[in-house]
Enzyme design. Sequence first.
Site, PDB file in Angstrom:
ATOM      1  N   LYS B 268       0.889  -1.165   0.000  1.00  0.00           N
ATOM      2  CA  LYS B 268       0.000   0.000   0.000  1.00  0.00           C
ATOM      3  C   LYS B 268       0.926   1.213   0.000  1.00  0.00           C
ATOM      4  O   LYS B 268       1.589   1.481   1.002  1.00  0.00           O
ATOM      5  CB  LYS B 268      -0.879  -0.009   1.244  1.00  0.00           C
ATOM      6  CG  LYS B 268      -1.762   1.228   1.402  1.00  0.00           C
ATOM      7  CD  LYS B 268      -2.679   1.106   2.653  1.00  0.00           C
ATOM      8  CE  LYS B 268      -3.582   2.336   2.785  1.00  0.00           C
ATOM      9  NZ  LYS B 268      -4.507   2.221   3.934  1.00  0.00           N
ATOM     10  N   GLU B 272      -3.337   7.136   1.858  1.00  0.00           N
ATOM     11  CA  GLU B 272      -3.723   7.420   3.245  1.00  0.00           C
ATOM     12  C   GLU B 272      -2.509   7.560   4.151  1.00  0.00           C
ATOM     13  O   GLU B 272      -2.445   6.991   5.237  1.00  0.00           O
ATOM     14  CB  GLU B 272      -4.650   6.320   3.778  1.00  0.00           C
ATOM     15  CG  GLU B 272      -5.978   6.269   3.014  1.00  0.00           C
ATOM     16  CD  GLU B 272      -6.949   5.211   3.531  1.00  0.00           C
ATOM     17  OE1 GLU B 272      -6.490   4.182   4.049  1.00  0.00           O
ATOM     18  OE2 GLU B 272      -8.170   5.417   3.397  1.00  0.00           O
ATOM     19  N   ASP B 345     -14.607   2.447  -1.314  1.00  0.00           N
ATOM     20  CA  ASP B 345     -13.995   1.668  -0.238  1.00  0.00           C
ATOM     21  C   ASP B 345     -14.942   0.665   0.403  1.00  0.00           C
ATOM     22  O   ASP B 345     -15.433   0.917   1.501  1.00  0.00           O
ATOM     23  CB  ASP B 345     -13.426   2.618   0.826  1.00  0.00           C
ATOM     24  CG  ASP B 345     -12.565   1.878   1.837  1.00  0.00           C
ATOM     25  OD1 ASP B 345     -12.231   0.709   1.586  1.00  0.00           O
ATOM     26  OD2 ASP B 345     -12.215   2.473   2.877  1.00  0.00           O
ATOM     27  N   GLU B 373     -16.193  -4.446   7.679  1.00  0.00           N
ATOM     28  CA  GLU B 373     -15.887  -3.085   8.134  1.00  0.00           C
ATOM     29  C   GLU B 373     -17.091  -2.169   8.023  1.00  0.00           C
ATOM     30  O   GLU B 373     -17.391  -1.420   8.944  1.00  0.00           O
ATOM     31  CB  GLU B 373     -14.721  -2.512   7.321  1.00  0.00           C
ATOM     32  CG  GLU B 373     -14.426  -1.057   7.655  1.00  0.00           C
ATOM     33  CD  GLU B 373     -13.220  -0.492   6.915  1.00  0.00           C
ATOM     34  OE1 GLU B 373     -12.567  -1.235   6.165  1.00  0.00           O
ATOM     35  OE2 GLU B 373     -12.923   0.705   7.111  1.00  0.00           O
ATOM     36  N   HIS B 509     -20.775   5.623   1.954  1.00  0.00           N
ATOM     37  CA  HIS B 509     -19.871   6.333   2.865  1.00  0.00           C
ATOM     38  C   HIS B 509     -20.618   7.326   3.760  1.00  0.00           C
ATOM     39  O   HIS B 509     -20.149   8.440   3.985  1.00  0.00           O
ATOM     40  CB  HIS B 509     -18.803   7.086   2.047  1.00  0.00           C
ATOM     41  CG  HIS B 509     -17.490   7.218   2.781  1.00  0.00           C
ATOM     42  ND1 HIS B 509     -17.348   7.991   3.897  1.00  0.00           N
ATOM     43  CD2 HIS B 509     -16.285   6.672   2.559  1.00  0.00           C
ATOM     44  CE1 HIS B 509     -16.096   7.931   4.318  1.00  0.00           C
ATOM     45  NE2 HIS B 509     -15.427   7.123   3.543  1.00  0.00           N
TER      46      HIS B 509
END
Lengths: 686, 686
Positions: B268, B272, B345, B373, B509
Amino acid sequence: MTANKNMKYSVLGLILMCISPLLHAEDGHSLWLRNKGKGSVNVVCSKNSPTLALAKQELREGWSGNAGATVNLILKTDKALKADGFKLKENQIQANTESGILYGVYELLRRQQTGEVIKEETINPSYERRILNHWDNPNGTIERGYAGRSIFWRPSKDSLGVTEKDKTLWTEYARANASVGINGAVLDNVNADQKMLTAPYLERVKGIADILRPYGVKTYLSVKFSSPSMIGGLKTSDPLNPEVIKWWKDKVKEIYKIIPDFGGFLVKANSEGQPGPQDYKRTHADGANMMADALKPYGGIVMWRAFVYSTSDEDRAKQAYGEFMPLDGQFRDNVIIQVKNGPVDFQPREPFSPLFGAMKKTSVMPEVQITQEYLGHSTHLVYLAPMWEEFLKSDTYQAGVGSTVARCTDGSVYSQKHTAIAGVSNIGLDTNWCGHDFAQSNWYAFGRLAWDNKLTSEQIADEWIKLTFRNEGAESADWNNNFLKPVKEMMLLSREAAVNYMMPLGLHHIMSANEHYGPGPWWAPARTRKDWTPPYFHKADLTGVGFDRSKTGSNAVSQYHEPLASQLNDINTCPAELLLWFHHTPWNFKLKTGRTLWDEMCYKYDTGVKQVRQFQKTWDKIEPYVDADRFTRIQNKLRAQSQNAQVWKDACLLYFQQFSKMPIPYDIERPVNNLDDLIKNDMKRR
Amino acid sequence: MTANKNMKYSVLGLILMCISPLLHAEDGHSLWLRNKGKGSVNVVCSKNSPTLALAKQELREGWSGNAGATVNLILKTDKALKADGFKLKENQIQANTESGILYGVYELLRRQQTGEVIKEETINPSYERRILNHWDNPNGTIERGYAGRSIFWRPSKDSLGVTEKDKTLWTEYARANASVGINGAVLDNVNADQKMLTAPYLERVKGIADILRPYGVKTYLSVKFSSPSMIGGLKTSDPLNPEVIKWWKDKVKEIYKIIPDFGGFLVKANSEGQPGPQDYKRTHADGANMMADALKPYGGIVMWRAFVYSTSDEDRAKQAYGEFMPLDGQFRDNVIIQVKNGPVDFQPREPFSPLFGAMKKTSVMPEVQITQEYLGHSTHLVYLAPMWEEFLKSDTYQAGVGSTVARCTDGSVYSQKHTAIAGVSNIGLDTNWCGHDFAQSNWYAFGRLAWDNKLTSEQIADEWIKLTFRNEGAESADWNNNFLKPVKEMMLLSREAAVNYMMPLGLHHIMSANEHYGPGPWWAPARTRKDWTPPYFHKADLTGVGFDRSKTGSNAVSQYHEPLASQLNDINTCPAELLLWFHHTPWNFKLKTGRTLWDEMCYKYDTGVKQVRQFQKTWDKIEPYVDADRFTRIQNKLRAQSQNAQVWKDACLLYFQQFSKMPIPYDIERPVNNLDDLIKNDMKRR
């Protein structure tokens, strides 16, 4: 969050835009007295006095009859009329007393505003004394108050002096009471503080009495039985002790000197830790009579509460009867035994207390609870008139068929020197007085039922809704169909809904300890009085649930008169709504519905939840007809009530299922709370 | 609390009493591998090895075919078979590799236990690499883990030494993976810790690899791009710097020395806050290729994540495509770009990422999230296979009709040196591995779909339920009708239910910040990255709601191939389930259902709540068919889910109603939570 603005995409929106300007925000402070008159009136009255001045003022400001009409107010003695009664005509009110005139004025204006017929009628109150009991403490807190602090008392650090703000508020309070016929107020908590009888506090009581007087509202005080020893410097408060007798005589004299129309005392004695005559091996009669003797010369009365129960093993529901029945006939004629509607404690549903009708040689007055201690505080919408109507119309059979509680207490069956009824107030400093806008209806309903114990809940609701919500310009048929009808239906169903989601089928006292709000059927810590714990009352076990008060149980049924005693004693004839009050009933007992007890319990709880959800829909639908402030306040409370109802259902079904070991019928919506979490949260709050 | 014992009053009770003794408590630890075999079998195999020994052992212990039968395990080269593929007959498994034999054994046993047909078949996996990504941190915590701490790592104070307990657990883990075809595990979080590449940690990785190896499960590591400067003593981690290149070569060599079959790296980078090649003005290709070169000699691969988005104003959903498309063709053949299924996401519903099928000269692998999640953690019952099936079967049109995501990634459409698929694991130290017993089905389903991306969710659910819940002695038709059928129906509906009560119609989201559990459409504090706040994504205002990604908006639609781009671009042809993903839609926009957007939104949320309530009923009804332990655990979780669904509905409807200004249709059950309280509680948790 509310949806009644800018709803530009629907026909409803267009209607709303037409109506909205007519709706203005309302904070609820003006209660059912929010309507102004619509025309001029000439009032003719030969006398003058503060009370008559009020009567005239109300007529002038509230007149909605023919413009320019003349109304005669006539004071003259008429044997057909009781003290507060009146003869009503469209243009005339006649009474024996000034207060009778004032009540007549309120009746006339109410009928004008609600569109009721005004024909010639003689109207007398059911009870001589119609009293609010304020459980207000001298520090300004209120026991079981859910609408802010006391309107009478302030924190101890504050002055006892009467302010202009006090006077304004007390005037509004007195007017609201008078408008529904309430003519007395006990200003302090039954769990009394001795300092209430000291000079500074009495001085404030005088200040209150002066404001209340023109509206015909008398002041009373709750007194602590041990006052002589606590504030009088005596070694005892024994009611037969001459010094004690003298102390009370002197105290009463002191009171009447400053408050000549003082009403009398309310006493909670030898109950839940309060002192009383039994502390000196005297009887309740000894105690009450001693005070009655002191009050007698001034026309004062003693309201002596029968709410007593000891730590004995005796069924708590039986104890008041057991203590007071042997004393029947021993009380002075200015003593009234004040008896809670049910034998335990203001539960959502109780049978009537067996003392009603049974004490044939003693004046007995009902005490009901307006504040919703066990009925969702000021969060749940519960209109209590149906409960009180059910109670008042219960037949005691004590003097034959038709000896209802109402008739046994209002002088119809027994000759009583005094008749009275008390309601524990739900009033506080909240702007809208009662916390919940709909809780105002319970204050209103208490007054109306105290005035006329034959009124129906439906009629009272009808009046209250019209006075409280109807706006000028509301098209009548539309408003009646789309607001009055559904809202009234909601109110009339609301008490049964609360019973359903809290304590159906005669369950009682299974609420959370202390705050008495949510469910707590599990609560039974060691070293706690058993008769304060829910398991004492529900007695659930693997064989069934309910308190066996039949002849083979505690035999509480025998305190009722036949044929009621036998009806209640037999599990097959006992009404389903009181089944678990009187019978420890097997889980698989078949009810008349064809369901087992367990299934019926499941359906009752579920029905309660569904009813509150229906109330939410009802309320949301009436949005176009009510101001945004009240709409939103009530909408928010209904949401909380709906969630609470679900918690009650889940808690009770999951708790009792541990004993029934039976599945919740599969067509019923499942619990969404886990029992362990509910118990944990309940314990955390304690 | 459960009701399946002593139900002595009903017929159901009698049935239960017959069944109950057969049900034993199950803690869920044995997953779908809880069934023992029922007869002896002769296994013939000319070779021996740890893997073949396992194959034989599994056959002997799990055999449920004809007692005394002989099974031949044949290793021979067959061009029709891929590395892990096998030819299956009732009494024979033939494969090119030992792992192929093992997979054949699991397939054979599964078919025996589920009653599936076993005929002669050639079976190859869809993807070469079927990998779990563990977001496990070296201190034992798990990012987005809801089933306890890591099975691989422990708190820093603890020794890194491998214990017998570790070995047992890892063996169980490897076996579970192998049984569903998973052949790789990335052992640490994509937000990687540099110390993972130090000797003590690599030594533990070796210990894990040794246990996983016989089951055909390769180990991989997430690596921190800046490792050379952070732990290598270099001044830079610039991928074109010779010292950096050498450092990685040496590190890779060090790893392969102790783990000869090491799988490779997952990275990654520049995402972020993670370091990456862009920190040195290099491209993702520069970074990935440098690592790929180091791994190449050993057969290792680089999985380079495309989950990147900067703080720019560019629509976050567009950024991965924008960054990676220009690099197509620049990556080494042992680099695979790992792309999340959707462009944002792991939301309850996203369109597929436009990178799938678009990168024609680069290997691309899907990354799906097994851990829930955004789908209720391990509290909500959400079977994810339908979401993955929807994703895999989405047509990208990139190489004509039928260019599904599945076919664009498994080598059917483009020739790729390597194919792979990754799932973010939901495994932790909880006894039942996944927190929710039904979350095991997602681990199972990921493996099964990775093996065969043409399987249906229904088929996978069918298998899993039979393996996980069916007990010996269960009468087949009865069990099929009363357990298998309703439970499967519940599972298949569960993802759409979650979409309904969380984010219907393309909303995304809008969850609570940080914990990503409850609703939080309101969350937008100052000084927070806008593209981390729900209002950035839902863009609700008085005119409508939704993110305009049409050609007149962010133009994200143009990243899709025609005819899809045009279909998505037109508000009238965009599928309703993605409407608010692609269009800022007026509240009164009419959908094909005939309802306005606002009404449709209300019905969707309400339907979601109702669906969960139906799941509760479904589950309560199957009580007689399941052990009390699992019954109660799942019952409790469903209650919480039901309450959560209500909170989601109330929060979102009341929040969006502030913009729509329209009433919730009156036939819909009303909210029971107040928006202010929900926001207050949400903020309190942060």
